[in-house]
Structures are given as C-alpha cells and as structure tokens.
Scaffold this motif. Structure first.
Motif, PDB file in Angstrom:
ATOM      1  N   THR A   1      34.426  40.647  35.742  1.00  0.00           N
ATOM      2  CA  THR A   1      34.603  42.021  36.213  1.00  0.00           C
ATOM      3  C   THR A   1      33.990  42.968  35.194  1.00  0.00           C
ATOM      4  O   THR A   1      34.332  42.905  34.003  1.00  0.00           O
ATOM      5  CB  THR A   1      36.081  42.334  36.422  1.00  0.00           C
ATOM      6  N   VAL A   2      33.106  43.834  35.675  1.00  0.00           N
ATOM      7  CA  VAL A   2      32.378  44.736  34.790  1.00  0.00           C
ATOM      8  C   VAL A   2      32.889  46.161  34.977  1.00  0.00           C
ATOM      9  O   VAL A   2      33.082  46.618  36.108  1.00  0.00           O
ATOM     10  CB  VAL A   2      30.871  44.668  35.093  1.00  0.00           C
ATOM     11  N   SER A   3      33.082  46.839  33.875  1.00  0.00           N
ATOM     12  CA  SER A   3      33.451  48.250  33.912  1.00  0.00           C
ATOM     13  C   SER A   3      32.547  49.034  32.977  1.00  0.00           C
ATOM     14  O   SER A   3      31.974  48.480  32.041  1.00  0.00           O
ATOM     15  CB  SER A   3      34.921  48.444  33.519  1.00  0.00           C
ATOM     16  N   GLY A   4      32.412  50.316  33.251  1.00  0.00           N
ATOM     17  CA  GLY A   4      31.571  51.155  32.408  1.00  0.00           C
ATOM     18  C   GLY A   4      30.099  51.120  32.771  1.00  0.00           C
ATOM     19  O   GLY A   4      29.283  51.729  32.071  1.00  0.00           O
ATOM     20  N   GLY A   5      29.751  50.406  33.822  1.00  0.00           N
ATOM     21  CA  GLY A   5      28.365  50.325  34.264  1.00  0.00           C
ATOM     22  C   GLY A   5      28.274  49.477  35.518  1.00  0.00           C
ATOM     23  O   GLY A   5      29.093  48.576  35.711  1.00  0.00           O
ATOM     24  N   SER A   6      27.297  49.759  36.351  1.00  0.00           N
ATOM     25  CA  SER A   6      27.154  49.034  37.606  1.00  0.00           C
ATOM     26  C   SER A   6      26.251  47.817  37.448  1.00  0.00           C
ATOM     27  O   SER A   6      25.225  47.868  36.760  1.00  0.00           O
ATOM     28  CB  SER A   6      26.534  49.957  38.666  1.00  0.00           C
ATOM     29  N   ILE A   7      26.629  46.724  38.114  1.00  0.00           N
ATOM     30  CA  ILE A   7      25.810  45.513  38.045  1.00  0.00           C
ATOM     31  C   ILE A   7      24.526  45.647  38.856  1.00  0.00           C
ATOM     32  O   ILE A   7      23.667  44.771  38.816  1.00  0.00           O
ATOM     33  CB  ILE A   7      26.599  44.265  38.496  1.00  0.00           C
ATOM     34  N   THR A   8      24.381  46.752  39.595  1.00  0.00           N
ATOM     35  CA  THR A   8      23.154  46.968  40.369  1.00  0.00           C
ATOM     36  C   THR A   8      22.199  47.938  39.685  1.00  0.00           C
ATOM     37  O   THR A   8      21.153  48.277  40.231  1.00  0.00           O
ATOM     38  CB  THR A   8      23.481  47.492  41.782  1.00  0.00           C
ATOM     39  N   THR A   9      22.556  48.373  38.490  1.00  0.00           N
ATOM     40  CA  THR A   9      21.687  49.304  37.753  1.00  0.00           C
ATOM     41  C   THR A   9      20.433  48.603  37.258  1.00  0.00           C
ATOM     42  O   THR A   9      20.519  47.522  36.659  1.00  0.00           O
ATOM     43  CB  THR A   9      22.437  49.904  36.557  1.00  0.00           C
ATOM     44  N   ASN A  10      19.249  49.231  37.540  1.00  0.00           N
ATOM     45  CA  ASN A  10      17.993  48.694  36.995  1.00  0.00           C
ATOM     46  C   ASN A  10      18.090  48.650  35.469  1.00  0.00           C
ATOM     47  O   ASN A  10      18.525  49.614  34.848  1.00  0.00           O
ATOM     48  CB  ASN A  10      16.823  49.584  37.369  1.00  0.00           C
ATOM     49  N   TYR A  11      17.616  47.734  34.830  1.00  0.00           N
ATOM     50  CA  TYR A  11      17.017  46.455  35.188  1.00  0.00           C
ATOM     51  C   TYR A  11      17.817  45.338  34.515  1.00  0.00           C
ATOM     52  O   TYR A  11      17.273  44.407  33.957  1.00  0.00           O
ATOM     53  CB  TYR A  11      15.549  46.415  34.749  1.00  0.00           C
ATOM     54  N   TYR A  12      19.128  45.460  34.600  1.00  0.00           N
ATOM     55  CA  TYR A  12      19.966  44.546  33.843  1.00  0.00           C
ATOM     56  C   TYR A  12      20.140  43.180  34.517  1.00  0.00           C
ATOM     57  O   TYR A  12      20.115  43.059  35.744  1.00  0.00           O
ATOM     58  CB  TYR A  12      21.331  45.181  33.596  1.00  0.00           C
TER      59      TYR A  12
END
Length: 120
Positions: A23-34
């Motif tokens: 579970t990720v918080s503080g940022g979206s897993i769909t944000t370029n280009y991670y």
C-alpha cells in the motif's frame, strides 16, 4: 513523503501461492515515470529483485522467477500485489516493496519489509 507498507501472511505452506500487497501513500502508483518493485532478501543470497510494475501497468519479472511470478495493481486503492506460486522453503525471505525512478535505477523508497516463511 512517499511511504510503502507491505502486508500479507507471514507463513505459507510449500506448493501454495505467496501473496503480498504493498500500500502506497504520499504518491500515486500511476505517476509518470515510476516503477514499483518487489525485492527479497535472504541470509544466504542477499538481495534479489523479483519484478516490477510500471506507472502505466507494464510488468517485468526476473527471468529466474518469471514462471512463478505475477505482479498486479489496484490503482483505485494505490496498491500493487505480488503473487509467487509453487513456493518452497527456498522462497523464505524478507520481502520488500520499493519505488524506483525508472529502469535500472536504484530504489529511492522502501517499505519496512515483511518476513515470509515457507514451511509445513
């Protein structure tokens, strides 16, 4: 500040499927280009990269684990999941989820890790 948190069973029986969620918080897993990866650590073999899922949903797996590995995501929950099938005691390890800035880059954020033991 990005934070990652692994969750899942700490004990899995041989031949079963290991399933962990990050579970990720503080940022979206769909944000370029991670890239969002799973890595494991064993006392004898050190760190081993398992695979990743990208911001666009593409996946890539370690050749040595590819036949048993699946990584998926639920963008609505900002989570990504590891499934490792047909586990053996050799899959006993601390499993980490991480974020990378792109292909070949070292992770810049790590979860705290979760111990998974494969035993009957």
């Amino acid at each position: 500040q990005v934070q990652l948190q692994e969750s899942g069973p700490g004990l899995v029986k041989p031949s079963q499927t290991l399933s962990l969620t990050c579970t990720v918080s503080g940022g979206s897993i769909t944000t370029n280009y991670y890239y969002w990866s799973w890595i494991r650590q064993t006392p004898g073999k050190g760190l081993q990269w398992i695979g990743h899922i990208t911001y666009s949903g593409s996946t890539y797996y370690s050749p040595s684990l590819k036949s048993r590995t699946s990584i998926s995501r639920d963008a609505s929950k900002n989570q990504f999941t590891l499934q490792l099938s047909s586990v053996t005691p050799e899959d006993t390890a601390v499993y980490y989820c991480t974020r990378q800035g792109g292909w070949g880059r070292l992770p810049d954020y790590w979860g705290q890790g979760t111990q998974v033991t494969v035993s009957s």
